[in-house]
Design a protein around this motif. Structure first.
Motif, PDB file in Angstrom:
ATOM      1  N   VAL A 221       8.953  -1.403  11.595  1.00 11.55           N
ATOM      2  CA  VAL A 221      10.089  -1.608  10.688  1.00 11.55           C
ATOM      3  C   VAL A 221       9.642  -1.474   9.227  1.00 11.55           C
ATOM      4  N   VAL A 222       8.475  -2.050   8.903  1.00 11.19           N
ATOM      5  CA  VAL A 222       7.987  -1.956   7.521  1.00 11.19           C
ATOM      6  C   VAL A 222       7.666  -0.495   7.178  1.00 11.19           C
ATOM      7  N   ALA A 223       7.079   0.233   8.123  1.00  9.71           N
ATOM      8  CA  ALA A 223       6.788   1.656   7.877  1.00  9.71           C
ATOM      9  C   ALA A 223       8.085   2.428   7.636  1.00  9.71           C
ATOM     10  N   ASN A 224       9.098   2.153   8.451  1.00 14.10           N
ATOM     11  CA  ASN A 224      10.391   2.837   8.286  1.00 14.10           C
ATOM     12  C   ASN A 224      11.023   2.523   6.934  1.00 14.10           C
ATOM     13  N   LEU A 225      11.085   1.236   6.619  1.00 13.16           N
ATOM     14  CA  LEU A 225      11.745   0.828   5.373  1.00 13.16           C
ATOM     15  C   LEU A 225      10.988   1.354   4.150  1.00 13.16           C
ATOM     16  N   SER A 226       9.653   1.332   4.223  1.00 14.45           N
ATOM     17  CA  SER A 226       8.859   1.794   3.087  1.00 14.45           C
ATOM     18  C   SER A 226       9.007   3.304   2.902  1.00 14.45           C
ATOM     19  N   THR A 227       9.008   4.027   4.005  1.00 14.12           N
ATOM     20  CA  THR A 227       9.203   5.481   3.913  1.00 14.12           C
ATOM     21  C   THR A 227      10.568   5.796   3.312  1.00 14.12           C
ATOM     22  N   ASP A 228      11.576   5.047   3.761  1.00 11.58           N
ATOM     23  CA  ASP A 228      12.921   5.249   3.195  1.00 11.58           C
ATOM     24  C   ASP A 228      12.893   5.080   1.681  1.00 11.58           C
ATOM     25  N   ARG A 229      12.176   4.048   1.235  1.00 11.01           N
ATOM     26  CA  ARG A 229      12.141   3.779  -0.207  1.00 11.01           C
ATOM     27  C   ARG A 229      11.388   4.854  -0.968  1.00 11.01           C
TER      28      ARG A 229
ATOM     29  N   ARG B  98      11.174   7.910  -0.159  1.00  9.59           N
ATOM     30  CA  ARG B  98      12.029   9.101  -0.201  1.00  9.59           C
ATOM     31  C   ARG B  98      13.179   8.911  -1.192  1.00  9.59           C
ATOM     32  N   ALA B  99      13.731   7.695  -1.217  1.00  8.16           N
ATOM     33  CA  ALA B  99      14.830   7.417  -2.148  1.00  8.16           C
ATOM     34  C   ALA B  99      14.339   7.508  -3.597  1.00  8.16           C
ATOM     35  N   ARG B 100      13.120   6.971  -3.815  1.00  6.70           N
ATOM     36  CA  ARG B 100      12.520   7.003  -5.139  1.00  6.70           C
ATOM     37  C   ARG B 100      12.397   8.446  -5.634  1.00  6.70           C
ATOM     38  N   ARG B 101      11.987   9.291  -4.722  1.00  9.56           N
ATOM     39  CA  ARG B 101      11.811  10.713  -5.047  1.00  9.56           C
ATOM     40  C   ARG B 101      13.129  11.367  -5.425  1.00  9.56           C
ATOM     41  N   ARG B 102      14.192  10.947  -4.703  1.00 10.51           N
ATOM     42  CA  ARG B 102      15.505  11.531  -5.012  1.00 10.51           C
ATOM     43  C   ARG B 102      16.020  11.025  -6.354  1.00 10.51           C
ATOM     44  N   GLN B 103      15.798   9.717  -6.602  1.00  9.30           N
ATOM     45  CA  GLN B 103      16.407   9.114  -7.787  1.00  9.30           C
ATOM     46  C   GLN B 103      15.666   9.453  -9.077  1.00  9.30           C
ATOM     47  N   ALA B 104      14.339   9.358  -9.043  1.00 12.20           N
ATOM     48  CA  ALA B 104      13.574   9.570 -10.271  1.00 12.20           C
ATOM     49  C   ALA B 104      12.396  10.486  -9.997  1.00 12.20           C
TER      50      ALA B 104
ATOM     51  N   ARG C 228       0.839  -1.215   0.000  1.00 12.05           N
ATOM     52  CA  ARG C 228       0.000   0.000   0.000  1.00 12.05           C
ATOM     53  C   ARG C 228       0.863   1.249   0.000  1.00 12.05           C
ATOM     54  N   MET C 229       1.964   1.186   0.711  1.00 16.55           N
ATOM     55  CA  MET C 229       2.817   2.371   0.757  1.00 16.55           C
ATOM     56  C   MET C 229       3.587   2.552  -0.550  1.00 16.55           C
ATOM     57  N   LEU C 230       4.035   1.437  -1.147  1.00 15.92           N
ATOM     58  CA  LEU C 230       4.943   1.540  -2.295  1.00 15.92           C
ATOM     59  C   LEU C 230       4.252   1.334  -3.639  1.00 15.92           C
ATOM     60  N   GLY C 231       3.126   0.591  -3.661  1.00 17.02           N
ATOM     61  CA  GLY C 231       2.424   0.350  -4.913  1.00 17.02           C
ATOM     62  C   GLY C 231       3.209  -0.493  -5.894  1.00 17.02           C
ATOM     63  N   ASP C 232       4.160  -1.260  -5.385  1.00 14.92           N
ATOM     64  CA  ASP C 232       5.021  -2.050  -6.275  1.00 14.92           C
ATOM     65  C   ASP C 232       5.354  -3.365  -5.574  1.00 14.92           C
ATOM     66  N   ARG C 233       4.942  -4.454  -6.206  1.00 11.83           N
ATOM     67  CA  ARG C 233       5.071  -5.759  -5.550  1.00 11.83           C
ATOM     68  C   ARG C 233       6.535  -6.127  -5.269  1.00 11.83           C
ATOM     69  N   ALA C 234       7.400  -5.937  -6.263  1.00 11.35           N
ATOM     70  CA  ALA C 234       8.800  -6.354  -6.089  1.00 11.35           C
ATOM     71  C   ALA C 234       9.460  -5.569  -4.952  1.00 11.35           C
TER      72      ALA C 234
ATOM     73  N   GLY D 285       7.372  12.819   0.156  1.00 14.03           N
ATOM     74  CA  GLY D 285       7.850  14.193   0.325  1.00 14.03           C
ATOM     75  C   GLY D 285       7.548  14.772   1.702  1.00 14.03           C
ATOM     76  N   LEU D 286       6.750  14.053   2.484  1.00 14.69           N
ATOM     77  CA  LEU D 286       6.421  14.542   3.838  1.00 14.69           C
ATOM     78  C   LEU D 286       7.591  14.265   4.780  1.00 14.69           C
ATOM     79  N   PRO D 287       7.647  15.021   5.884  1.00 14.65           N
ATOM     80  CA  PRO D 287       8.583  14.627   6.952  1.00 14.65           C
ATOM     81  C   PRO D 287       8.307  13.170   7.335  1.00 14.65           C
ATOM     82  N   GLU D 288       9.374  12.447   7.655  1.00 15.88           N
ATOM     83  CA  GLU D 288       9.287  11.001   7.829  1.00 15.88           C
ATOM     84  C   GLU D 288       8.175  10.548   8.782  1.00 15.88           C
ATOM     85  N   ARG D 289       8.098  11.179   9.944  1.00 16.97           N
ATOM     86  CA  ARG D 289       7.121  10.743  10.953  1.00 16.97           C
ATOM     87  C   ARG D 289       5.694  11.022  10.495  1.00 16.97           C
ATOM     88  N   GLN D 290       5.486  12.149   9.809  1.00 13.28           N
ATOM     89  CA  GLN D 290       4.159  12.447   9.269  1.00 13.28           C
ATOM     90  C   GLN D 290       3.766  11.390   8.249  1.00 13.28           C
TER      91      GLN D 290
END
Lengths: 202, 114
Positions: free
Chosen positions: A93-101, A103-109, A53-59, A143-148
């Protein structure tokens, strides 16, 4: 539509479920690999849905779940069953890892490029437009602050109650309310900007 | 009061939820296998320590328990000592080579076990 995310973890069941998770984790730590299989069957499907739900991408969601479970295996020998619930810990942990991704996605593409290509090729398709809207939503979430971002996802994508979110994020209920309210306002603003830019219809 | 934009956000959030509730998001065997491979690799290994202790206790019991092992160690040390510094009277008291017998016995037992 929120029922699915709560499957198997109704409040009355929670402590029994948590005790069984803790028992299996201890059995795994003592060398029983079949306990790991049972624990994975209990915890991973929900974690996969959360990451999905957070990432919208199965892989990507699968990678997050594998990483989260790996951390659980590594924690197993020091696990204090009285202090933490495995399911709560995994939500975090899943919320943290998904948020990281996100944010990384936003930086990369930056999403704009992909969006515009899709938009120009098949803008008539409702399905594509929904895909683009969800991509925009996830981009804005990243794009939100991590905790939000985490609080909004747990509240509005997982459908969890504020008390459970407070437990997961290790903060009090008022802090959860504040985070989700600010997060939602920021999402509305970010999506409104994007819709103005891309001319989406609502 | 909910604005149109807030309503649109709620619709999008609902769509993101139901997207993953649908088909194609079940747990797969492949993912289960990946997770369990990690679990197996990260498994704490009390059995490995037990294995190491097991080898020692097997060796000790083969030799006849700890008293026998300390006896063997004492005999070996004595043998080394006798070999290194034989008392003058030993050659006449013992014909042959008791030092090499002592060593050979110990080594045979160790080799047979290993």
């Amino acid at each position: 539509m929120m029922e699915g995310s709560r499957s198997g973890r109704a409040p009355a069941e929670t402590s029994r479920e948590a005790a069984e998770d803790a028992r299996l984790l201890a059995a795994y730590a003592a060398g029983d690999l079949s306990a790991a299989r049972l624990l994975t069957a209990r915890l991973a499907p929900r974690a996969l849905a959360q990451a999905g739900r957070m990432l919208g991408d199965r892989a990507e969601a699968e990678d997050v779940v594998q990483e989260a479970m790996l951390r659980l295996w590594r924690q197993a020998p020091e696990w204090r069953s009285g202090e933490a619930k495995a399911s709560t810990w995994l939500y975090r942990v899943v919320a943290n890892l998904s948020t990281d991704r996100l944010r990384a996605r936003r930086r990369q593409a930056p999403i704009e490029d992909a969006e515009r290509i899709e938009d120009s090729s098949e803008s008539a398709s409702d399905r594509l437009q929904q895909k683009a809207r969800l991509a925009a939503l996830r981009d804005a979430l990243g794009g939100l602050p991590e905790r939000q971002s985490q609080a909004v996802a747990l509240r509005h994508l997982e459908g969890l109650g504020n008390e459970q979110i407070a437990e997961i994020m290790d903060i009090n209920v008022r802090a959860v309310e504040s985070l989700t309210a600010r997060g939602k306002r920021a999402l509305v603003a970010a999506l409104a900007r994007r819709k103005d830019e891309l001319g989406f219809e609502e | 009061m909910m604005t149109d934009r807030e309503k649109a956000l709620d619709d999008d959030l609902a769509a993101a939820r139901s997207e993953v509730a649908g088909e194609g998001w079940e747990m797969s065997d492949a993912l289960m296998a990946r997770i369990l491979a990690d679990a197996a690799a990260e498994m704490p290994r009390p059995s490995a320590d037990a294995g190491r202790r097991g080898l020692w206790s097997a060796l000790v019991s083969t030799l006849g328990g700890w008293p026998a092992v300390s006896g063997l160690a004492a005999a070996t040390v004595a043998g080394i000592w006798l070999g290194a510094a034989p008392p003058p009277a030993l050659d006449t008291f013992l014909a042959g080579d008791p030092v090499s017998i002592s060593f050979t016995t110990g080594l045979d037992v160790l080799e047979a076990d290993g």
